[in-house]
Design an enzyme around this catalytic site. Structure first.
Site, PDB file in Angstrom:
ATOM      1  N   ARG A 122       0.805  -1.221   0.000  1.00  0.00           N
ATOM      2  CA  ARG A 122       0.000   0.000   0.000  1.00  0.00           C
ATOM      3  C   ARG A 122       0.847   1.284   0.000  1.00  0.00           C
ATOM      4  O   ARG A 122       0.372   2.337   0.397  1.00  0.00           O
ATOM      5  CB  ARG A 122      -0.986   0.024   1.177  1.00  0.00           C
ATOM      6  CG  ARG A 122      -2.006  -1.110   1.127  1.00  0.00           C
ATOM      7  CD  ARG A 122      -3.086  -0.939   2.180  1.00  0.00           C
ATOM      8  NE  ARG A 122      -4.073  -2.005   2.066  1.00  0.00           N
ATOM      9  CZ  ARG A 122      -4.025  -3.159   2.715  1.00  0.00           C
ATOM     10  NH1 ARG A 122      -2.996  -3.407   3.527  1.00  0.00           N
ATOM     11  NH2 ARG A 122      -4.969  -4.057   2.560  1.00  0.00           N
ATOM     12  N   LYS A 144       2.303  11.853 -10.184  1.00  0.00           N
ATOM     13  CA  LYS A 144       1.359  11.107 -11.002  1.00  0.00           C
ATOM     14  C   LYS A 144       2.028   9.817 -11.463  1.00  0.00           C
ATOM     15  O   LYS A 144       3.097   9.844 -12.067  1.00  0.00           O
ATOM     16  CB  LYS A 144       0.924  11.917 -12.225  1.00  0.00           C
ATOM     17  CG  LYS A 144      -0.200  12.898 -11.971  1.00  0.00           C
ATOM     18  CD  LYS A 144      -0.691  13.451 -13.295  1.00  0.00           C
ATOM     19  CE  LYS A 144      -1.867  14.379 -13.121  1.00  0.00           C
ATOM     20  NZ  LYS A 144      -2.351  14.908 -14.408  1.00  0.00           N
ATOM     21  N   GLU A 186       7.156  19.674 -23.716  1.00  0.00           N
ATOM     22  CA  GLU A 186       6.668  19.856 -22.344  1.00  0.00           C
ATOM     23  C   GLU A 186       7.221  21.138 -21.727  1.00  0.00           C
ATOM     24  O   GLU A 186       6.580  21.751 -20.879  1.00  0.00           O
ATOM     25  CB  GLU A 186       7.020  18.645 -21.488  1.00  0.00           C
ATOM     26  CG  GLU A 186       6.155  17.420 -21.742  1.00  0.00           C
ATOM     27  CD  GLU A 186       4.740  17.550 -21.175  1.00  0.00           C
ATOM     28  OE1 GLU A 186       4.451  18.549 -20.498  1.00  0.00           O
ATOM     29  OE2 GLU A 186       3.920  16.644 -21.420  1.00  0.00           O
ATOM     30  N   LYS A 228       6.066  23.966 -12.335  1.00  0.00           N
ATOM     31  CA  LYS A 228       5.217  22.821 -12.017  1.00  0.00           C
ATOM     32  C   LYS A 228       5.183  22.551 -10.519  1.00  0.00           C
ATOM     33  O   LYS A 228       4.125  22.210  -9.967  1.00  0.00           O
ATOM     34  CB  LYS A 228       5.694  21.567 -12.758  1.00  0.00           C
ATOM     35  CG  LYS A 228       4.785  20.383 -12.479  1.00  0.00           C
ATOM     36  CD  LYS A 228       5.056  19.195 -13.365  1.00  0.00           C
ATOM     37  CE  LYS A 228       4.037  18.092 -13.080  1.00  0.00           C
ATOM     38  NZ  LYS A 228       4.238  16.907 -13.939  1.00  0.00           N
ATOM     39  N   GLU A 238      -5.026  17.433  -8.397  1.00  0.00           N
ATOM     40  CA  GLU A 238      -5.686  17.930  -9.600  1.00  0.00           C
ATOM     41  C   GLU A 238      -7.183  18.184  -9.403  1.00  0.00           C
ATOM     42  O   GLU A 238      -8.022  17.732 -10.178  1.00  0.00           O
ATOM     43  CB  GLU A 238      -5.457  16.954 -10.766  1.00  0.00           C
ATOM     44  CG  GLU A 238      -5.649  17.607 -12.134  1.00  0.00           C
ATOM     45  CD  GLU A 238      -5.176  16.726 -13.279  1.00  0.00           C
ATOM     46  OE1 GLU A 238      -5.994  16.396 -14.127  1.00  0.00           O
ATOM     47  OE2 GLU A 238      -3.979  16.387 -13.306  1.00  0.00           O
ATOM     48  N   ARG A 242      -4.141  22.357 -11.143  1.00  0.00           N
ATOM     49  CA  ARG A 242      -3.204  21.406 -11.739  1.00  0.00           C
ATOM     50  C   ARG A 242      -3.700  20.860 -13.075  1.00  0.00           C
ATOM     51  O   ARG A 242      -2.902  20.439 -13.920  1.00  0.00           O
ATOM     52  CB  ARG A 242      -2.924  20.255 -10.769  1.00  0.00           C
ATOM     53  CG  ARG A 242      -1.848  19.312 -11.285  1.00  0.00           C
ATOM     54  CD  ARG A 242      -1.342  18.326 -10.268  1.00  0.00           C
ATOM     55  NE  ARG A 242      -0.335  17.460 -10.866  1.00  0.00           N
ATOM     56  CZ  ARG A 242       0.351  16.522 -10.226  1.00  0.00           C
ATOM     57  NH1 ARG A 242       0.147  16.341  -8.928  1.00  0.00           N
ATOM     58  NH2 ARG A 242       1.230  15.781 -10.857  1.00  0.00           N
ATOM     59  N   ASN A 246      -2.438  20.016 -18.247  1.00  0.00           N
ATOM     60  CA  ASN A 246      -2.820  19.105 -19.324  1.00  0.00           C
ATOM     61  C   ASN A 246      -3.097  19.822 -20.645  1.00  0.00           C
ATOM     62  O   ASN A 246      -3.734  19.247 -21.538  1.00  0.00           O
ATOM     63  CB  ASN A 246      -4.055  18.301 -18.905  1.00  0.00           C
ATOM     64  CG  ASN A 246      -3.741  17.325 -17.786  1.00  0.00           C
ATOM     65  OD1 ASN A 246      -2.923  16.436 -17.932  1.00  0.00           O
ATOM     66  ND2 ASN A 246      -4.399  17.508 -16.652  1.00  0.00           N
ATOM     67  N   HIS A 249      -3.104  17.873 -23.866  1.00  0.00           N
ATOM     68  CA  HIS A 249      -3.054  16.445 -23.577  1.00  0.00           C
ATOM     69  C   HIS A 249      -4.307  15.690 -24.016  1.00  0.00           C
ATOM     70  O   HIS A 249      -4.215  14.514 -24.366  1.00  0.00           O
ATOM     71  CB  HIS A 249      -2.799  16.223 -22.082  1.00  0.00           C
ATOM     72  CG  HIS A 249      -1.369  16.393 -21.695  1.00  0.00           C
ATOM     73  ND1 HIS A 249      -0.679  17.561 -21.925  1.00  0.00           N
ATOM     74  CD2 HIS A 249      -0.486  15.550 -21.106  1.00  0.00           C
ATOM     75  CE1 HIS A 249       0.564  17.419 -21.486  1.00  0.00           C
ATOM     76  NE2 HIS A 249       0.699  16.215 -20.987  1.00  0.00           N
ATOM     77  N   HIS A 253      -3.268  12.731 -26.140  1.00  0.00           N
ATOM     78  CA  HIS A 253      -3.478  11.344 -25.733  1.00  0.00           C
ATOM     79  C   HIS A 253      -4.316  10.592 -26.762  1.00  0.00           C
ATOM     80  O   HIS A 253      -4.079   9.408 -27.024  1.00  0.00           O
ATOM     81  CB  HIS A 253      -4.166  11.286 -24.367  1.00  0.00           C
ATOM     82  CG  HIS A 253      -3.250  11.589 -23.230  1.00  0.00           C
ATOM     83  ND1 HIS A 253      -3.700  11.749 -21.938  1.00  0.00           N
ATOM     84  CD2 HIS A 253      -1.908  11.760 -23.166  1.00  0.00           C
ATOM     85  CE1 HIS A 253      -2.681  12.019 -21.138  1.00  0.00           C
ATOM     86  NE2 HIS A 253      -1.585  12.031 -21.864  1.00  0.00           N
ATOM     87  N   HIS A 266       5.110  10.788 -26.752  1.00  0.00           N
ATOM     88  CA  HIS A 266       4.202  11.583 -25.924  1.00  0.00           C
ATOM     89  C   HIS A 266       4.387  13.081 -26.169  1.00  0.00           C
ATOM     90  O   HIS A 266       3.417  13.823 -26.376  1.00  0.00           O
ATOM     91  CB  HIS A 266       4.414  11.271 -24.446  1.00  0.00           C
ATOM     92  CG  HIS A 266       3.613  12.146 -23.538  1.00  0.00           C
ATOM     93  ND1 HIS A 266       2.234  12.136 -23.505  1.00  0.00           N
ATOM     94  CD2 HIS A 266       3.996  13.101 -22.647  1.00  0.00           C
ATOM     95  CE1 HIS A 266       1.801  13.031 -22.634  1.00  0.00           C
ATOM     96  NE2 HIS A 266       2.849  13.621 -22.101  1.00  0.00           N
TER      97      HIS A 266
END
Length: 362
Positions: A122, A144, A186, A228, A238, A242, A246, A249, A253, A266
């Site tokens: 965990r 992330k 980026e 960032k 997020e 935040r 994206n 994105h 994506h 990417h």
């Protein structure tokens, strides 16, 4: 002469951590070894990076119980199956709750290693050692983690912050030009979202960045990471600001998924996606054509793609965009802008406008 090592800070209370950026950091064993709390370590890397840099990490793990787990290179290997194999490797190591996973590689390695660390007992420690520009400026910072599913990218994951980020810019010397340029997308993204002066700086230093001048590259990395880190500190999971990170994105994506993660890297998907977002913003009378042209010029100057790859169906891309995690109540929720440095979250975007942009760009 290489610039001095810089230390930045991601401020998250008890889970705060340093980001070191500079030359020679992988060999600075005393610095990063001090962040390991237990006696077990699993180094997750890939078959391209490990032959180059794993021996340097091995030298710093002397006296510990450690092993390595190597992925094949590429986005297609960021899967649950490989998470299962990483967890098996932790089990074979006998990793306890104070063990640490070390992510040595690019964004795929970092995402999968972090997710594996989040799952083992965990949640155990992990350290990011990014070896690509894209990972240094983006995926290694912010916690992330996750893997891809057949229906879409990064749809399974967890927020799990690293103990430290070790960004050794020397590793960029072995990075292929295409991978390096993808990382620059980026960098541009951060400036486009909320830092117009940084965008202007990138325009002024584009030639030095393209030539990989060490001081210029390190400054670009530090400025993007600092931006960032501030956003993550204010909105770790997020819930608001935040999501601005994206930009491009949702389009990107979809492009990556449609190409089965083999057509576009990417960062290349983000580059095309940012330009599509700028064109959609212009269509919705949110921004001016001048800002779109500045984005286009900078992307082209740095050798990034600016068009949808041939053969991609706009209808399929729109269907993939509907699966984006930012969407709510069955409507598209995109990151658009009012111009350079002024991104915002826009809900209820009309699919007809998105389809028009996709069709024009196809």
């Amino acid at each position: 002469m290489n610039p001095a090592i810089q230390q930045l800070h991601v401020a998250l209370g008890q889970r705060s951590y340093p980001v070191w950026i500079g030359s020679g950091l992988l060999d600075d064993h005393a610095r990063w070894r001090a962040t390991l709390r237990g006696r077990h370590a699993l180094v997750i890397s890939n078959t391209t990076v490990a032959p180059l840099y794993l021996p340097r990490i091995e030298a710093g793990l002397d006296g510990m119980h450690w092993s390595s787990f190597l992925l094949d290179d590429g986005e297609a290997h960021k899967t649950f199956a490989n998470v299962g194999r990483a967890l098996e490797a932790l089990g074979q190591l006998g990793a306890t709750r104070d063990a640490c996973v070390i992510a040595l590689g690019g964004g795929v390695v970092g995402d999968l290693a972090g997710f594996s660390a989040a799952c083992w007992m965990r949640g155990i420690d992990f350290i990011q050692m990014p070896t690509t520009l894209l990972a240094m400026v983006d995926s290694s910072v912010g916690g992330k983690t996750g893997v891809n599913l057949p229906v879409g990218k990064n749809l399974a994951g967890a927020f799990h912050q690293p103990r430290a980020v070790i960004a050794d810019i020397d590793t960029l010397a072995t990075l292929p030009d295409r991978e390096y340029r993808a990382g620059l997308a980026e960098v541009i993204k951060g400036a486009a979202i909320g830092d117009e002066p940084f965008f202007a700086w990138l325009e002024q230093h584009a030639d030095a960045l393209a030539a990989r001048d060490p001081a210029t590259v390190q400054e670009a990395i530090a400025r993007k990471v600092a931006y960032k880190a501030g956003v993550v500190a204010r909105d770790e999971t997020e819930q608001g600001e935040r999501a601005l990170l994206n930009l491009g994105h949702t389009f990107g994506h979809a492009l990556e998924t449609a190409g089965h993660y083999t057509t576009l890297l990417h960062g290349e998907g983000v580059a095309v996606g940012m330009l599509l977002a700028a064109r959609l913003s212009e269509r919705l009378d949110m921004s001016d054509a001048h800002d779109t042209r500045r984005m286009l010029r900078l992307l082209e100057t740095l050798g990034l793609p600016v068009t949808i790859p041939p053969g991609m169906d706009p209808q399929q891309l729109l269907a993939l965009m509907r699966l984006d995690k930012k969407n709510s109540a069955g409507s598209l929720r995109l990151i658009l802008w009012r111009g350079i440095g002024r991104a915002e979250i826009v809900g209820g975007v009309d699919e007809a406008d998105v389809m028009a942009i996709l069709t024009e760009a196809a």
